[in-house]
Scaffold this active site. Structure first.
Site, PDB file in Angstrom:
ATOM      1  N   TRP A 102       0.824  -1.215   0.000  1.00  0.00           N
ATOM      2  CA  TRP A 102       0.000   0.000   0.000  1.00  0.00           C
ATOM      3  C   TRP A 102       0.853   1.258   0.000  1.00  0.00           C
ATOM      4  O   TRP A 102       0.552   2.228  -0.683  1.00  0.00           O
ATOM      5  CB  TRP A 102      -0.984  -0.002   1.170  1.00  0.00           C
ATOM      6  CG  TRP A 102      -2.056  -1.030   0.988  1.00  0.00           C
ATOM      7  CD1 TRP A 102      -2.267  -2.139   1.755  1.00  0.00           C
ATOM      8  CD2 TRP A 102      -3.054  -1.059  -0.047  1.00  0.00           C
ATOM      9  NE1 TRP A 102      -3.328  -2.854   1.254  1.00  0.00           N
ATOM     10  CE2 TRP A 102      -3.828  -2.222   0.158  1.00  0.00           C
ATOM     11  CE3 TRP A 102      -3.362  -0.238  -1.131  1.00  0.00           C
ATOM     12  CZ2 TRP A 102      -4.899  -2.571  -0.679  1.00  0.00           C
ATOM     13  CZ3 TRP A 102      -4.423  -0.578  -1.965  1.00  0.00           C
ATOM     14  CH2 TRP A 102      -5.171  -1.733  -1.730  1.00  0.00           C
ATOM     15  N   ASP A 172      -1.544   6.305   6.532  1.00  0.00           N
ATOM     16  CA  ASP A 172      -2.664   5.525   6.005  1.00  0.00           C
ATOM     17  C   ASP A 172      -2.993   4.484   7.066  1.00  0.00           C
ATOM     18  O   ASP A 172      -2.273   3.503   7.240  1.00  0.00           O
ATOM     19  CB  ASP A 172      -2.237   4.864   4.695  1.00  0.00           C
ATOM     20  CG  ASP A 172      -3.298   3.908   4.145  1.00  0.00           C
ATOM     21  OD1 ASP A 172      -4.353   3.741   4.786  1.00  0.00           O
ATOM     22  OD2 ASP A 172      -3.052   3.324   3.067  1.00  0.00           O
ATOM     23  N   LYS A 196     -12.494  -1.620   6.366  1.00  0.00           N
ATOM     24  CA  LYS A 196     -11.592  -2.559   7.034  1.00  0.00           C
ATOM     25  C   LYS A 196     -12.005  -2.739   8.497  1.00  0.00           C
ATOM     26  O   LYS A 196     -12.229  -3.827   8.948  1.00  0.00           O
ATOM     27  CB  LYS A 196     -10.146  -2.066   6.971  1.00  0.00           C
ATOM     28  CG  LYS A 196      -9.626  -1.822   5.557  1.00  0.00           C
ATOM     29  CD  LYS A 196      -9.344  -3.111   4.800  1.00  0.00           C
ATOM     30  CE  LYS A 196      -9.166  -2.920   3.302  1.00  0.00           C
ATOM     31  NZ  LYS A 196      -8.059  -2.084   2.910  1.00  0.00           N
TER      32      LYS A 196
HETATM   33  C1  LIG Z   1      -7.468  -1.522   1.730  1.00  0.00           C
HETATM   34  C2  LIG Z   1      -6.382  -0.548   1.868  1.00  0.00           C
HETATM   35  C3  LIG Z   1      -6.251   0.522   0.972  1.00  0.00           C
HETATM   36  C4  LIG Z   1      -7.172   0.710  -0.204  1.00  0.00           C
HETATM   37  O1  LIG Z   1      -8.417   1.022   0.217  1.00  0.00           O
HETATM   38  P1  LIG Z   1      -9.605   1.375  -0.805  1.00  0.00           P
HETATM   39  O2  LIG Z   1     -10.660   1.869   0.115  1.00  0.00           O
HETATM   40  O3  LIG Z   1      -9.955   0.121  -1.516  1.00  0.00           O
HETATM   41  O4  LIG Z   1      -9.106   2.413  -1.733  1.00  0.00           O
HETATM   42  C5  LIG Z   1      -5.227   1.415   1.180  1.00  0.00           C
HETATM   43  N1  LIG Z   1      -4.384   1.280   2.217  1.00  0.00           N
HETATM   44  C6  LIG Z   1      -4.481   0.262   3.100  1.00  0.00           C
HETATM   45  C7  LIG Z   1      -3.506   0.172   4.231  1.00  0.00           C
HETATM   46  C8  LIG Z   1      -5.488  -0.679   2.956  1.00  0.00           C
HETATM   47  O5  LIG Z   1      -5.599  -1.677   3.831  1.00  0.00           O
END
Ligand SMILES: *Cc1c(COP(=O)(O)O)cnc(C)c1O
Length: 360
Positions: A102, A172, A196
């Site tokens: 990511w 993030d 998540k």
């Molecule tokens: C799932 C995830 C993303 C992407 O998320 P989307 O909502 O599908 O754009 C980005 N960073 C991390 C750490 C993730 O777990």
């Protein structure tokens, strides 16, 4: 407990209580006679839902007035460009730390907006660890430093906060948001896609230090503009109403659990149960360095690939779903977010023990 245990990395398990409440209110939200999905986002009913969600989230995060909460859309992926758009002024640069897939994606996207420096990466060691802070090649002039608090795919989590001084830290937090206590004041921005650890996909939560809003001299499309979202209370256009509503129910649920510190203790216990077993087994393997193992996403393998396939097949028959590892890693991955109970983890452990006995 429901029949199926869902270990998906995302969209992921939600608390039974929350789903039941949403079910009860599906046709008639608090006597309104209509569903939240059918409401005007400008009406007083949705206004209440929005306000409660914002307030509860601020409470959970213990946010000071220096921080703004924005309810955006487009997923965490959209923030990969929204962050540089809002924070990186023309001609300036940003620092990125890559501890997994990511982070790599975030860096790639940011390159569209200016100079981006990869200041630390653990790619050479297969993303099994986090480079020591002393080795980071930080630029004191950078607009911000970007990290991925928890790498969902590799299962690598920061258990410490980099001290970046005057340079704002951006994280993030998609896959560990609200799973552990954080000191918000250490961050300039942190963001997370809801699906998540919070609620249904569609909502992207951004927490940003007020002093960073409006910093950029760029032309920013209004849907990506932190300033626009802050000024309009995230209501300049139609927000993802239903996702915000369900996320609001999750915030209430979290409060009933005792808040973030209480859920963190539970999360530590769940992760310890799994890692303890994995560490003491010759049959299963984990790869991530002990000091940066994720509490949320736990990848593991058996001794060989065919055995992994068998594991996944039998797990499914035993109502243990979504345990397949990410295609780039293989093997298995158990995602054990807030809504996964300790009992749920124990059921998984019983299955793993049993499987080891029969196949080890
Ligand atoms: C799932 C995830 C993303 C992407 O998320 P989307 O909502 O599908 O754009 C980005 N960073 C991390 C750490 C993730 O777990």
């Amino acid at each position: 407990m429901r029949k199926v245990l869902n270990f998906s990395a995302g969209p992921a398990v939600l608390p039974d209580e929350v789903l039941l409440k949403a079910q009860t209110e599906m046709f008639d939200w608090e006597g309104s006679g209509i569903s939240v999905m059918e409401m005007s986002h400008r009406g007083t009913q949705f206004e209440t839902i929005m306000e409660n969600a914002m307030t509860d989230l601020r409470d959970l995060l213990e946010l000071s007035d220096d921080y703004e909460v924005l309810f955006m859309q487009g997923g965490a992926t959209s923030q990969f460009s929204v962050v540089p758009l809002n924070l990186m002024r023309e001609g300036k640069s940003a620092d990125y730390v890559c501890t997994g897939q990511w982070g790599k994606k975030a860096l790639k996207e940011a390159k569209m907006f200016g100079k981006v420096n990869l200041v630390a990466s653990s790619e050479e060691t297969n993303f099994y660890d986090i480079p020591e802070f002393e080795t980071w090649d930080l630029d004191p002039q950078a607009e911000y430093v970007h990290i991925t608090g928890n790498e969902t795919i590799g299962g690598v989590e920061f258990h410490w906060v980099p001290e970046t001084g005057e340079v704002p830290l951006v994280s993030d937090m998609s896959s560990h948001f609200l799973s552990r206590h954080i000191d918000a004041s250490k961050y300039g921005v942190f963001y997370a896609g809801a699906q998540k650890n919070v609620g249904p996909a569609g909502l992207t939560i951004v927490v940003v230090q007020r002093s960073l809003i409006g910093r950029s001299d760029r032309l920013i499309p209004s849907m990506y503009d932190y300033d626009n979202f802050a000024k309009s209370g995230s209501m300049s256009n139609t927000p993802p109403c239903f996702s915000i509503y369900v996320s609001g129910l999750v915030f209430k649920w979290l409060k009933r659990q005792g808040g973030i510190r209480a859920i963190e203790e539970k999360n530590i216990k769940k992760a310890e149960l799994l890692y303890h077993y994995l560490d003491n087994s010759d049959f299963y393997q984990t790869f991530v360095s002990k000091d940066c193992r994720s509490r949320m996403n736990i990848p593991f393998k058996t001794v060989d690939q065919n055995c992994d396939i068998k594991f996944l097949k039998e797990a499914k028959i035993n109502n243990l779903h979504e345990l397949k590892g990410h295609r780039s890693v293989g093997g298995m991955r158990a995602s054990i977010y807030n809504a996964m109970s300790i009992d749920g983890v124990k059921v998984l452990l019983d299955f793993m023990r049993d499987f080891e006995k029969k196949n080890g």
